[in-house]
Design a protein around this motif. Sequence first.
Motif, PDB file in Angstrom:
ATOM      1  N   ALA A 146       0.619  -1.288  -0.495  1.00  0.00           N
ATOM      2  CA  ALA A 146      -0.474  -0.538  -0.111  1.00  0.00           C
ATOM      3  C   ALA A 146       1.140   0.911  -0.082  1.00  0.00           C
ATOM      4  CB  ALA A 146      -0.969  -0.026   1.013  1.00  0.00           C
ATOM      5  N   PRO A 147       0.372   1.834  -0.496  1.00  0.00           N
ATOM      6  CA  PRO A 147       0.763   3.396  -0.716  1.00  0.00           C
ATOM      7  C   PRO A 147       1.401   4.633   0.320  1.00  0.00           C
ATOM      8  CG  PRO A 147       0.214   3.114  -2.554  1.00  0.00           C
ATOM      9  CD  PRO A 147      -0.864   2.323  -1.688  1.00  0.00           C
ATOM     10  N   GLN A 148       2.073   4.409   0.997  1.00  0.00           N
ATOM     11  CA  GLN A 148       2.359   5.233   2.234  1.00  0.00           C
ATOM     12  C   GLN A 148       2.820   7.397   1.819  1.00  0.00           C
ATOM     13  OE1 GLN A 148       5.462   4.858   4.798  1.00  0.00           O
ATOM     14  NE2 GLN A 148       4.030   5.027   6.307  1.00  0.00           N
ATOM     15  N   THR A 149       3.796   7.253   0.812  1.00  0.00           N
ATOM     16  CA  THR A 149       3.991   8.402   0.438  1.00  0.00           C
ATOM     17  C   THR A 149       5.067   8.337  -1.034  1.00  0.00           C
ATOM     18  OG1 THR A 149       5.681  10.446   1.639  1.00  0.00           O
ATOM     19  CG2 THR A 149       6.992   8.938   1.948  1.00  0.00           C
ATOM     20  N   TYR A 324      -2.152  -7.124   8.020  1.00  0.00           N
ATOM     21  CA  TYR A 324      -3.021  -5.666   7.133  1.00  0.00           C
ATOM     22  C   TYR A 324      -3.679  -4.651   7.915  1.00  0.00           C
ATOM     23  CZ  TYR A 324      -2.592 -10.326   4.578  1.00  0.00           C
ATOM     24  OH  TYR A 324      -1.963 -11.525   3.951  1.00  0.00           O
ATOM     25  N   GLU A 325      -4.482  -5.004   9.499  1.00  0.00           N
ATOM     26  CA  GLU A 325      -5.350  -4.064   9.219  1.00  0.00           C
ATOM     27  C   GLU A 325      -4.160  -2.438   9.952  1.00  0.00           C
ATOM     28  OE1 GLU A 325      -8.059  -3.543  10.240  1.00  0.00           O
ATOM     29  OE2 GLU A 325      -8.643  -4.572   9.387  1.00  0.00           O
ATOM     30  N   PHE A 326      -2.522  -2.792  10.052  1.00  0.00           N
ATOM     31  CA  PHE A 326      -1.642  -2.158  10.045  1.00  0.00           C
ATOM     32  C   PHE A 326      -1.061  -1.113   9.036  1.00  0.00           C
ATOM     33  CE2 PHE A 326       2.737  -0.930  11.129  1.00  0.00           C
ATOM     34  CZ  PHE A 326       2.100   0.120  11.607  1.00  0.00           C
ATOM     35  N   ILE A 327      -1.713  -2.069   8.091  1.00  0.00           N
ATOM     36  CA  ILE A 327      -1.589  -1.177   7.046  1.00  0.00           C
ATOM     37  C   ILE A 327      -1.921  -0.577   6.275  1.00  0.00           C
ATOM     38  CG2 ILE A 327      -1.201  -1.904   4.041  1.00  0.00           C
ATOM     39  CD1 ILE A 327       0.819  -3.734   5.205  1.00  0.00           C
ATOM     40  N   LYS A 328      -3.113  -1.247   7.049  1.00  0.00           N
ATOM     41  CA  LYS A 328      -4.653  -0.268   6.528  1.00  0.00           C
ATOM     42  C   LYS A 328      -3.823   1.250   7.389  1.00  0.00           C
ATOM     43  CE  LYS A 328      -9.177  -0.675   7.321  1.00  0.00           C
ATOM     44  NZ  LYS A 328     -10.596  -1.310   7.717  1.00  0.00           N
ATOM     45  N   LYS A 334      -5.983   9.950   7.275  1.00  0.00           N
ATOM     46  CA  LYS A 334      -5.870  10.103   8.375  1.00  0.00           C
ATOM     47  C   LYS A 334      -3.706  10.650   8.769  1.00  0.00           C
ATOM     48  CE  LYS A 334      -5.382   8.803  13.952  1.00  0.00           C
ATOM     49  NZ  LYS A 334      -5.258   7.572  14.969  1.00  0.00           N
ATOM     50  N   VAL A 335      -3.422   9.229   9.050  1.00  0.00           N
ATOM     51  CA  VAL A 335      -2.202   9.211   9.626  1.00  0.00           C
ATOM     52  C   VAL A 335      -1.156  10.103   8.182  1.00  0.00           C
ATOM     53  CG1 VAL A 335       0.443   7.294   9.036  1.00  0.00           C
ATOM     54  CG2 VAL A 335      -1.622   6.215  10.600  1.00  0.00           C
ATOM     55  N   GLN A 336      -1.957   9.774   6.856  1.00  0.00           N
ATOM     56  CA  GLN A 336      -1.292  11.005   6.069  1.00  0.00           C
ATOM     57  C   GLN A 336      -1.122  11.858   5.856  1.00  0.00           C
ATOM     58  OE1 GLN A 336      -2.072   9.623   2.164  1.00  0.00           O
ATOM     59  NE2 GLN A 336      -0.951   7.503   2.303  1.00  0.00           N
ATOM     60  N   GLN A 337      -1.827  12.593   6.074  1.00  0.00           N
ATOM     61  CA  GLN A 337      -2.036  13.925   6.925  1.00  0.00           C
ATOM     62  C   GLN A 337      -1.216  13.944   7.690  1.00  0.00           C
ATOM     63  OE1 GLN A 337      -5.914  14.510   7.916  1.00  0.00           O
ATOM     64  NE2 GLN A 337      -5.382  15.998   8.697  1.00  0.00           N
ATOM     65  N   SER A 344       6.190  17.604   6.283  1.00  0.00           N
ATOM     66  CA  SER A 344       6.118  17.731   5.002  1.00  0.00           C
ATOM     67  C   SER A 344       6.134  17.092   4.073  1.00  0.00           C
ATOM     68  CB  SER A 344       7.032  19.086   4.531  1.00  0.00           C
ATOM     69  OG  SER A 344       6.699  20.273   5.587  1.00  0.00           O
ATOM     70  N   LEU A 345       6.040  15.124   3.986  1.00  0.00           N
ATOM     71  CA  LEU A 345       6.094  14.600   3.279  1.00  0.00           C
ATOM     72  C   LEU A 345       4.648  14.376   2.620  1.00  0.00           C
ATOM     73  CD1 LEU A 345       8.099  11.315   5.133  1.00  0.00           C
ATOM     74  CD2 LEU A 345       8.816  13.315   3.620  1.00  0.00           C
ATOM     75  N   LEU A 346       4.450  14.071   1.066  1.00  0.00           N
ATOM     76  CA  LEU A 346       3.599  13.937   0.300  1.00  0.00           C
ATOM     77  C   LEU A 346       2.644  13.025   1.045  1.00  0.00           C
ATOM     78  CD1 LEU A 346       4.918  15.703  -2.734  1.00  0.00           C
ATOM     79  CD2 LEU A 346       4.202  16.597  -1.295  1.00  0.00           C
ATOM     80  N   PRO A 347       1.202  13.351   1.171  1.00  0.00           N
ATOM     81  CA  PRO A 347       0.498  12.046   0.637  1.00  0.00           C
ATOM     82  C   PRO A 347       0.555  11.232  -0.531  1.00  0.00           C
ATOM     83  CG  PRO A 347      -0.639  13.847   1.653  1.00  0.00           C
ATOM     84  CD  PRO A 347       0.656  14.476   0.794  1.00  0.00           C
ATOM     85  N   THR A 348       0.303  10.000  -0.263  1.00  0.00           N
ATOM     86  CA  THR A 348       0.040   8.657  -1.908  1.00  0.00           C
ATOM     87  C   THR A 348      -2.203   8.917  -2.236  1.00  0.00           C
ATOM     88  OG1 THR A 348      -0.727   6.938  -0.115  1.00  0.00           O
ATOM     89  CG2 THR A 348       1.588   7.701  -1.729  1.00  0.00           C
ATOM     90  N   ARG A 349      -3.073   9.791  -1.074  1.00  0.00           N
ATOM     91  CA  ARG A 349      -4.468   9.390  -0.989  1.00  0.00           C
ATOM     92  C   ARG A 349      -4.371  11.090  -1.796  1.00  0.00           C
ATOM     93  NH1 ARG A 349      -6.870   5.842   0.670  1.00  0.00           N
ATOM     94  NH2 ARG A 349      -5.983   3.994   1.883  1.00  0.00           N
ATOM     95  N   THR A 350      -5.535  11.482  -2.761  1.00  0.00           N
ATOM     96  CA  THR A 350      -5.919  12.439  -3.407  1.00  0.00           C
ATOM     97  C   THR A 350      -7.037  13.041  -2.111  1.00  0.00           C
ATOM     98  OG1 THR A 350      -7.548  10.570  -4.765  1.00  0.00           O
ATOM     99  CG2 THR A 350      -5.930  11.958  -5.506  1.00  0.00           C
ATOM    100  N   SER A 351      -7.173  12.322  -1.735  1.00  0.00           N
ATOM    101  CA  SER A 351      -8.460  13.124  -0.929  1.00  0.00           C
ATOM    102  C   SER A 351      -7.682  14.153   0.360  1.00  0.00           C
ATOM    103  CB  SER A 351      -9.309  11.905  -0.215  1.00  0.00           C
ATOM    104  OG  SER A 351      -8.869  10.763   0.776  1.00  0.00           O
TER     105      SER A 351
END
Lengths: 423, 336
Positions: A146-149, A324-328, A334-337, A344-351
């Motif tokens: 799963a992409p993280q950053t 799997y849950e941990f990856i999710k 939330k975590v990406q935000q 200042s790392l870039l999220p991989t989720r458009t939302s």
Amino acid sequence: MRRGITATALVAALAMTAAACGGDDGDGGKKSGGKLSGTVTFWDTSNDAEKGTYEKLAKGFEDLHPGVKVKYVNVPFGEANAKFKNAAGGNSGAPDVMRTEVAWVADFANLGYLAPLEGTAALDKQDDFLPQAAASTKFKGKTYAAPQTIDTLALFYNKKMLKEAGVEAPKTFEDVKSAAKKIKSKSGKTGLYLRGDDPYFYLPYLYGEGGDLLDTKKKEITVDDAEGAKAFEVMKDLVDSKAAVTDASDGYNNQLNAFKNGDVAMALDGPWSIEGALQGKQFKNDKGNLGVAPVPGGSARQASPQGGWNLAAYAGSKNLDASYEFIKYMSSAKVQQQTTEKLSLLPTRTSVYDVASVKKNQMVQFFKPAVDKSVQRPWIPEANSLFEPIRLEMQKVLSGKTSPEGGAESIGKAYGKLLKDYK
Amino acid sequence: MAVESGPRAVEAADVTGVRGRGPRPGKNPGRLRRSLSTHWYAWAMVAPVVIVIGVIVGYPLARGVFLSTTNANEANVERTIGVNHIPATYESVGLDNYKAILDDGVFWDRLTWTVIWTVSCVALSFAIGLVLANMLNRKLKGRSFYRMALILPWAVPAFVSVFTWRLLFNEKNGVLNKVLEGGGIDAIPWLNDPTWAKISVIAVNVWLGVPFMLVAMLGGLQSIPGELYEAAEMDGASPWQRFRHVTLPGLRPVATTVVLISSIWTFNMFPVIFLLTRGGPGDATEILVTYAYRLSFVVSPRDFAGSAAWGVLILLLLSLFAVVYRRALRKQGEVW
């Protein structure tokens, strides 16, 4: 922290909503009888300036799933690949979840080290991922991470130094050269720090001339074409004309120190160095002095490589459900935000890009368009091995031991040995 | 004459032995049983060592030699990951790996540099060690302090010293270049220029190697009887003559052993090169072992067969060196 109480409150509110949503989805149907338990060992590869934040975030999983203990281990980026391979191949000591560089996923999956994630809790709201980030998680039609950053390279510059010399942020390497001349005559400092020890930093020059490492569609090696040699020429010219300084070792630290202390005015770097740069004497009290511009272009175009990090589960994990849950969780909005707000790392989720605090982040404002235009690397098992021959030849070319053409040719030969089915 | 009569005598002894013990099918089982029954205690004592050495040296060695004749790599060896069991699918390729290595210019380039590196490191550290040992073998004030100070590099873990040296060598912020700058000399690209990088790695390895030489030589010097020097002095030998004709011959047993050991160590000195330059710039300072490491651990899938072949070649080279060296010593009448 420094963005004020309103933002923090907003974040907290959003975080709780996100967490609540996440929790509901996860418990939906997969698990037979109730709660997750056990330990999840997580190997993180973030750097010194980032790791504290990551550890806190990882531990946050324990609040969501009180039965699970997260064992956070920071493994330096340089060692992580070999360490994981040793552990996974030897079937002992491998982590449950691993933060893998985008180019490692296909390699690990090819060797059977990663668990496919389709139909597991790990992949949540896949449509939300940026397509180019998602591309790096796939191997032979299956998803293994799963992409993280996501990240890419850009030109970091010292606004004050450029202004004193009366130059704009350069758009091409040609401009870099002339700007460096002015900077030198004005302040005696060097224009650019050129990483001579890390092959990743060859890519902007290669792309800039219109070249690429491989053509994966036609199964062709293209690095030894004229563009590859031209890229070396441009690099060598920058060093020979004293527009740039370089090193054959310790480049990461030397570059960061030279840049943040004001010994050089410009450097190619990625979002992972923002935190570190801001702690230096040139930017500590004047964060606005740090300028970021797209990587300079070559004679053909302006482009930089796509990088970033994914999260993958070890196939031999004793606790796959929790993994799997941990990856999710770690790839959740939330975590990406939070990683964006803190690092200042870039999220991989458009939302996540729609969240106010992310939108306001200057580095995101800058890096997002750069990432959108960044060049995808070949997502093949050998992707990571493609770097070593470049490193070797880059140093030979920069030290004058090999000609640019000879260097490009040798890389092509090495690729021929590495990729049996390529021409 | 002696050579001719030797085997015959053994044969004769065997024949009588078998006859004397009555009708036995072969002579070997009898001999084995006999030696077991008389020496079982010794065998029992030795067994653990034999087993341990077999497990930790013999098996890996045999397996390495076997792998070097196959095309085994990370992707086709047998492994179990979680519930997946991946069977071995590699096959024998004969001596292809060796052929590929010996045909490749890289091997010969690296071998040349490895030999230069080994010879210069051993020669320099031996010479410096010998000089220092001679100086420290006199009665002088604070002798034990000097001895301690000179042995210090040996006491520090190699990686700590090497990283420290790397800081000193740093082109922009390193102490060495700052000192040069103070003297008005341009900064030297210690680790960024192929020639300077070679000089730098040799310098660090000599620095690390001198204490060992020093200690060994001091021991050797102290075992030379003082009477020899007195006698030489009585005969009117100059200091140089005393050094040449008393000290050097007296040191020979120690020196030859030390040179052999140190050559083997230096030949395989992975940490200094890997940690100081990573073999760079380019592959300028790459010796055989660091190159083998890179071939087998940096590419993916890891090439186990190729790396095993490199390992076997390195082992052969070193064995060859040891045999030739011993033979040369034996010719000089040295028992080793």
